[in-house]
Enzyme design. Structure first.
Site, PDB file in Angstrom:
ATOM      1  N   SER A 159       0.857  -1.178   0.000  1.00  0.00           N
ATOM      2  CA  SER A 159       0.000   0.000   0.000  1.00  0.00           C
ATOM      3  C   SER A 159       0.890   1.223   0.000  1.00  0.00           C
ATOM      4  CB  SER A 159      -0.922   0.001   1.224  1.00  0.00           C
ATOM      5  OG  SER A 159      -1.807   1.095   1.189  1.00  0.00           O
ATOM      6  N   TYR A 188      -2.042   0.027  10.226  1.00  0.00           N
ATOM      7  CA  TYR A 188      -2.197  -0.512   8.870  1.00  0.00           C
ATOM      8  C   TYR A 188      -0.931  -0.297   8.050  1.00  0.00           C
ATOM      9  CZ  TYR A 188      -3.801  -0.929   4.038  1.00  0.00           C
ATOM     10  OH  TYR A 188      -3.926  -1.272   2.711  1.00  0.00           O
TER      11      TYR A 188
END
Length: 321
Positions: A159, A188
């Site tokens: 990501s 995250y």
């Protein structure tokens, strides 16, 4: 190091990337393959003849996705199997049940921004456990199957931080939020930076087995991955309108078909034959995140530290199935 470029770009779709590639005989596992960019990745690869296994937590959803892909592509070699990345027994069972060579492992599944701190039974922060540790265990468990393919690929879907990139995301001194305040996005991004280090670590250790590993950023895509994100944050990202309604394709974001393109490129393109230890975005190697600029997400020392810390952990999971 020469930056790898391709004829494809941010607007390319997964099907466009593989349309000239014959994948007949190739065996591929993709985690989280029942929805989002995972199902589009699976659809494109199956469309070129690959045997695709969707490794999913919800078997009913996986079986439905496999049936839909078969109906769309005509490829009957698409199946689903249970895999819960938060359950060490499930990971061990999946890995031990695999027979024969494995050409491509796509670590695609993920959870994002769990609102409150949650820990696994072992005490690990849940996003780190699902996104990194679960995939590390699966990858280690399938090492021999990948080696049997003689020219296998590991694809890690990472990501990028909405406020920056993956640099400096991992707090090695307190990965599991034992002392610092928990933040959903921080957790995250840390877990996703760790997956990039997993690719770097696997590529370094297993290239002599004919296994190459690369990581990628698929881009911003509106999927179920953002289900935990609050409305105000979605608005700030441009992913929701003024009334808080989520947008199917926010301005500047990709469709799921476009979001799967880089995964498919890294998994199957002949242009990446023998390539490993790189980070890709928009169907080309990133000229921002690479090993030459000392970025934490591809730093060899950090990759070794994370591997040496957690390889004994995931190995014990596999041994005690």
């Amino acid at each position: 190091m020469t930056i790898i470029t391709t004829p494809f770009h941010a607007a390319s779709t997964a099907e466009e990337v593989v349309q000239e590639i014959d994948l007949a005989g190739k065996r591929i596992v993709i985690t989280g393959g029942a929805s989002g960019i995972g199902v589009e990745t699976a659809r494109a690869l199956a469309g070129q003849g690959a045997e695709v296994t969707l490794a999913v937590r919800n078997l009913d959803s996986g079986l439905q996705a496999a049936a839909d892909i078969t109906a769309y592509t005509g490829n009957k070699n698409v199946q689903a199997a249970v895999l819960d990345l938060l359950d060490k027994r499930s990971i061990a069972a999946f890995a031990s049940s695999w027979e024969g060579p494995l050409d491509v492992l796509i670590n695609n599944a993920g959870v994002m921004a769990i609102p409150r701190l949650r820990r696994t039974a072992e005490g690990y922060e849940e996003q780190f456990a699902a996104n990194y540790l679960g995939h590390f265990a699966l990858t280690a468990g399938l090492h021999q199957a990948l080696a049997k393919a003689h020219s296998a690929r590991i694809v890690v879907v990472a990501s990028a931080d909405p406020a920056g990139d993956l640099a400096n995301c991992i707090a090695f001194e307190d990965i599991h939020f034992q002392h610092r305040p928990y933040d959903p996005i921080t957790a995250y991004m840390q877990s996703k930076a760790a997956t990039v280090l997993l690719a770097a670590g696997a590529d370094k250790r297993w290239r002599q087995d004919g296994i190459r590993a690369n990581a990628l950023m698929p881009g911003a895509i509106a999927t179920n991955l953002q289900r935990h994100i609050d409305t105000d944050t979605l608005k700030s990202w441009g992913a929701a309108d003024a009334d808080g309604n989520r947008l199917t394709v926010p301005d500047g974001w990709k469709t799921p078909e476009q979001g799967a393109a880089t995964s498919v490129l890294v998994a199957a393109s002949p242009l990446l034959e023998g390539v490993g230890g790189r980070f890709f975005i928009d169907c080309r190697e990133s000229d921002i995140i690479n090993a030459q600029n000392g970025h934490i997400a591809l730093d060899a020392g950090n990759a070794d530290l994370l591997w040496d810390t957690y390889f004994p952990v995931v190995s014990s999971w596999l041994e005690n199935k």
